[in-house]
Write a protein that holds these residues in place. Sequence first.
Motif, mmCIF file in Angstrom:
data_model
loop_
_atom_site.group_PDB
_atom_site.id
_atom_site.type_symbol
_atom_site.label_atom_id
_atom_site.label_comp_id
_atom_site.label_asym_id
_atom_site.label_seq_id
_atom_site.Cartn_x
_atom_site.Cartn_y
_atom_site.Cartn_z
ATOM 1 N N TYR A 129 71.691 52.315 42.904
ATOM 2 C CA TYR A 129 70.872 51.664 43.932
ATOM 3 C C TYR A 129 69.846 50.754 43.263
ATOM 4 O O TYR A 129 69.271 51.120 42.235
ATOM 5 C CB TYR A 129 70.168 52.713 44.804
ATOM 6 N N GLU A 131 67.496 48.362 45.254
ATOM 7 C CA GLU A 131 66.807 47.609 46.303
ATOM 8 C C GLU A 131 65.670 46.753 45.737
ATOM 9 O O GLU A 131 65.432 45.635 46.198
ATOM 10 C CB GLU A 131 66.250 48.595 47.340
ATOM 11 N N ALA A 137 59.596 44.749 47.812
ATOM 12 C CA ALA A 137 59.526 45.717 48.904
ATOM 13 C C ALA A 137 60.459 45.388 50.062
ATOM 14 O O ALA A 137 60.690 46.228 50.921
ATOM 15 C CB ALA A 137 58.095 45.779 49.440
ATOM 16 N N ILE A 138 60.986 44.164 50.118
ATOM 17 C CA ILE A 138 61.775 43.769 51.293
ATOM 18 C C ILE A 138 63.130 44.461 51.294
ATOM 19 O O ILE A 138 63.905 44.287 50.360
ATOM 20 C CB ILE A 138 62.006 42.246 51.330
ATOM 21 N N PRO A 139 63.436 45.241 52.328
ATOM 22 C CA PRO A 139 64.771 45.835 52.397
ATOM 23 C C PRO A 139 65.794 44.727 52.583
ATOM 24 O O PRO A 139 65.867 44.113 53.636
ATOM 25 C CB PRO A 139 64.698 46.743 53.638
ATOM 26 N N ARG A 142 70.080 46.752 50.809
ATOM 27 C CA ARG A 142 70.724 47.708 51.719
ATOM 28 C C ARG A 142 71.307 46.987 52.944
ATOM 29 O O ARG A 142 72.471 47.193 53.284
ATOM 30 C CB ARG A 142 69.727 48.786 52.105
ATOM 31 N N PRO A 143 70.540 46.127 53.619
ATOM 32 C CA PRO A 143 71.137 45.367 54.730
ATOM 33 C C PRO A 143 72.349 44.534 54.321
ATOM 34 O O PRO A 143 73.352 44.512 55.036
ATOM 35 C CB PRO A 143 69.990 44.464 55.205
ATOM 36 N N ARG A 145 74.411 44.944 51.632
ATOM 37 C CA ARG A 145 75.531 45.789 51.198
ATOM 38 C C ARG A 145 76.102 46.614 52.339
ATOM 39 O O ARG A 145 77.277 46.926 52.351
ATOM 40 C CB ARG A 145 75.083 46.804 50.143
ATOM 41 N N SER A 310 57.688 51.192 46.734
ATOM 42 C CA SER A 310 58.210 51.618 48.036
ATOM 43 C C SER A 310 59.730 51.497 48.077
ATOM 44 O O SER A 310 60.434 52.403 48.526
ATOM 45 C CB SER A 310 57.586 50.769 49.153
ATOM 46 N N LEU A 313 61.336 54.128 45.822
ATOM 47 C CA LEU A 313 61.309 55.462 46.428
ATOM 48 C C LEU A 313 62.376 55.601 47.515
ATOM 49 O O LEU A 313 62.995 56.651 47.651
ATOM 50 C CB LEU A 313 59.931 55.742 47.024
ATOM 51 N N GLY A 314 62.575 54.545 48.307
ATOM 52 C CA GLY A 314 63.626 54.583 49.332
ATOM 53 C C GLY A 314 64.983 54.839 48.686
ATOM 54 O O GLY A 314 65.791 55.632 49.182
ATOM 55 N N SER A 318 67.583 58.107 49.034
ATOM 56 C CA SER A 318 69.008 57.970 49.372
ATOM 57 C C SER A 318 69.898 58.706 48.373
ATOM 58 O O SER A 318 70.768 59.489 48.765
ATOM 59 C CB SER A 318 69.417 56.493 49.420
ATOM 60 N N PRO B 139 69.279 44.156 61.114
ATOM 61 C CA PRO B 139 69.276 45.420 60.378
ATOM 62 C C PRO B 139 67.855 45.981 60.375
ATOM 63 O O PRO B 139 66.966 45.455 59.727
ATOM 64 C CB PRO B 139 69.704 45.019 58.955
ATOM 65 N N GLU B 146 66.113 54.457 55.886
ATOM 66 C CA GLU B 146 66.499 54.645 54.488
ATOM 67 C C GLU B 146 65.586 53.921 53.509
ATOM 68 O O GLU B 146 65.004 54.535 52.632
ATOM 69 C CB GLU B 146 67.954 54.220 54.293
ATOM 70 N N SER B 147 65.404 52.601 53.695
ATOM 71 C CA SER B 147 64.613 51.868 52.709
ATOM 72 C C SER B 147 63.171 52.354 52.704
ATOM 73 O O SER B 147 62.526 52.388 51.663
ATOM 74 C CB SER B 147 64.646 50.367 53.004
ATOM 75 N N LEU B 148 62.635 52.691 53.867
ATOM 76 C CA LEU B 148 61.238 53.128 53.951
ATOM 77 C C LEU B 148 61.106 54.653 53.923
ATOM 78 O O LEU B 148 60.036 55.192 54.205
ATOM 79 C CB LEU B 148 60.585 52.564 55.215
ATOM 80 N N ALA B 149 62.186 55.346 53.536
ATOM 81 C CA ALA B 149 62.162 56.820 53.567
ATOM 82 C C ALA B 149 61.137 57.394 52.596
ATOM 83 O O ALA B 149 60.687 58.526 52.761
ATOM 84 C CB ALA B 149 63.548 57.379 53.255
ATOM 85 N N GLY B 150 60.726 56.638 51.590
ATOM 86 C CA GLY B 150 59.727 57.131 50.645
ATOM 87 C C GLY B 150 58.358 56.536 50.890
ATOM 88 O O GLY B 150 57.455 56.672 50.074
ATOM 89 N N ASP B 151 58.190 55.853 52.011
ATOM 90 C CA ASP B 151 56.925 55.183 52.328
ATOM 91 C C ASP B 151 56.340 55.804 53.591
ATOM 92 O O ASP B 151 56.941 56.701 54.183
ATOM 93 C CB ASP B 151 57.193 53.682 52.524
ATOM 94 N N ALA B 292 52.799 51.612 51.300
ATOM 95 C CA ALA B 292 53.121 51.053 49.986
ATOM 96 C C ALA B 292 53.778 49.680 50.097
ATOM 97 O O ALA B 292 53.405 48.751 49.387
ATOM 98 C CB ALA B 292 54.023 52.011 49.214
ATOM 99 N N LEU B 296 56.108 43.881 56.380
ATOM 100 C CA LEU B 296 57.517 43.495 56.374
ATOM 101 C C LEU B 296 57.861 42.917 57.739
ATOM 102 O O LEU B 296 57.272 43.305 58.741
ATOM 103 C CB LEU B 296 58.415 44.722 56.159
#
Lengths: 431, 431
Positions: A129, A131, A137-139, A142-143, A145, A310, A313-314, A318, B139, B146-151, B292, B296
Amino acid sequence: MADDQRRVRIAILGAGTVGSQVARLLIEQKDDLAQRIGAIPEIVGIAVLDPDEAREDDLPRSLLTSDLGALVAEADIIVELMGGIEPARTVLLRALNGGKSVVTANKALLAAHGPEIYEAADAAGADLYFEAAVAGAIPLVRPVRESLAGDRVKKILGIVNGTTNYVLDEMTTKHLAYDVALKEAQELGYAEADPTADVEGYDAAAKAAILASLAFHMRVRLEDVYREGITEITPHDVAAAAESGHVIKLLAIAERTEAGVCVRVHPALVPLAHPLANVRGAFNAVFIEAEAAGELMFYGKGAGGLPTASAVLGDIVSVARHLAIGGKGPRESNYVDVPVLPLSAARTRFQMRLRVLDQPGVLAKVAAILGKHQVSIEAVRQPPRAAEAPFAHLVISTHEAVEADLDATVDEIRECDVVNAVLSVLRIEGE
Amino acid sequence: MADDQRRVRIAILGAGTVGSQVARLLIEQKDDLAQRIGAIPEIVGIAVLDPDEAREDDLPRSLLTSDLGALVAEADIIVELMGGIEPARTVLLRALNGGKSVVTANKALLAAHGPEIYEAADAAGADLYFEAAVAGAIPLVRPVRESLAGDRVKKILGIVNGTTNYVLDEMTTKHLAYDVALKEAQELGYAEADPTADVEGYDAAAKAAILASLAFHMRVRLEDVYREGITEITPHDVAAAAESGHVIKLLAIAERTEAGVCVRVHPALVPLAHPLANVRGAFNAVFIEAEAAGELMFYGKGAGGLPTASAVLGDIVSVARHLAIGGKGPRESNYVDVPVLPLSAARTRFQMRLRVLDQPGVLAKVAAILGKHQVSIEAVRQPPRAAEAPFAHLVISTHEAVEADLDATVDEIRECDVVNAVLSVLRIEGE
């Protein structure tokens, strides 16, 4: 073995701005994260390659180690935040070959050696992973993929370098010359002393290569990316762009046509009405056109220790969840018991429009009612629109107030003899 | 059994605007999707509840069935696109209890019965994906889960209803009254004949409940959401907002304070400089503040058959991959062999600035060179900035041209006797 199933062992490689924040958050939010993972995330060690660069002041010294090999051997998940090609490449390949899960923020490594690393992960059936490697920080990874896995991306336009966006933004809004804007960015810490990687587009090109590879399911190497920086942009260019309704941005572009894929980084004129035109300062944004989804944009902070942490950590959650509970998506039944508050508890700013008698002393009466209910006035305007005599309109904006206080205020204003009508009360958000 | 491992059996419930697009894309892109999944996605049937609403014209008639129970029993993945509470609730609970993976776009069901459904999925260890239930093609669910799961999410501000955003946008830009703007939206198909669910904020409230539940890891019921629609907004409100530097948007707001969580839907004044202020027409966007990650924003089409189908397909690929290759993240080694093109093959628009002799006939000479190389002129401007005599400045914008043709053009312009200098050549993107 029972104990082993309830913990995931995490090795953090690197204790710079990102690594130290990741370690801190993992320690501070251990209980919350354990809930989401289904196992306790345990840091087995933090590898410090260069003791001078380590920001380990807040980190438990007992976790710091310089023995990379022993640390990797001990962990289930390797979080690589060292940056650079070596030793990161060798360490990650060895970890993946051993079936360990890897989280990395290393764009240089993925842009230069992505295929080798992707293949090692797939061959071993190991999670990889990254990200944080493309847009902080921008997801985004994941979006692209996963969310767009059933769609076909046609074009990507990205502002993926905060330094150059800040410099161009200053040139645009303050009419500065390039070198003046760059010097300001350096003084504020937005640009490095040697800004080459940013201003010549190398950083954006690495991100473009990774992004194009993911979006088009192909191999794009760094040397496939055409690259042009912002050093030649003049105030005249900025002015000419503005005259034709454009703003200059450094864009990372990946485009698929029938003939193939073209990936390039260069300054470009973007129409003022385009969502990317309003991306200011050190923010990043990536605009994606897909066949079915249409236009999408992802916006946020593309750099910085805490924002990048951030995203890391996401990814850790996962891959840890995959280890802890096997191969399924996130779970929603681990929920916390937080009170849901009624609207009356909300605090917001308000703008109210009143029709009042057009005579002296009216504002004083109305203001007294607001004051009585602890609602503080931010601004009062008498709009230019005509009200029929003997009335005038009054627009009052408040500072932040509790909804219940405002309700009481409005009730009393309605009864006030100088007020003909409360025309509207609207909340103000986003300030 | 060998054959079984190489196929995932998909039941599509509902053949309306979304269902028919999902079925079509699954059939058309079967080979691409099989690559990404690691197994062949096979539609075992499409349940048609109401034959009048089915848009099955393009779909193989042999796949259509009205026997919901038999279809669900036969499939590995249930894709629920019927909408409404029943029979969707009963069917999905039965499927999840049987360990089947579920993909749904049903916001009404999740807002009303989310906890029951989440818990059934978790108890059975079954996948439940619902990217399309909150913001169509954007998305958003995957990043938040998921992406923010640690925030830690602090606040969400969302424009999650395209109909109301379109109506408010028309009121703002064309100074229309609410009922005139609504009628226009109805004529253009952006609003339903009965617009209540949209304009009274019910649709946004359902989405707010789902989003708040995910973001704050808690249970928010539809009845916990304060709701106010846009029917009372007047042109005077819009004008007063503009005078104070705001624009009115219908926002879905979820906010966490120390006391708890407050979720509300109401019109609000948004400052013009806020990224949400520029979200136009039928587009949706969700702005998230996390501890964190910082700020967004996610932007795109929140409705429509094809955009929504994109989100549903992404979910299908995720859950199908879990079934096919077990519990790990996406794989990157299945790549296609697409040619990477050099920059010279790219087609873009250009803006070039020239310093030329200030005399008659100059433009004709320059235009002739562009024409010779198939580069067509879109606009020519002589900017107001003074050039030192005997020179003038010329800014030429071109229509789309091939990079190689433009290079040849610029080379020849440089040699032209009436041209003193090519000051800059910049590409135009995003038009």
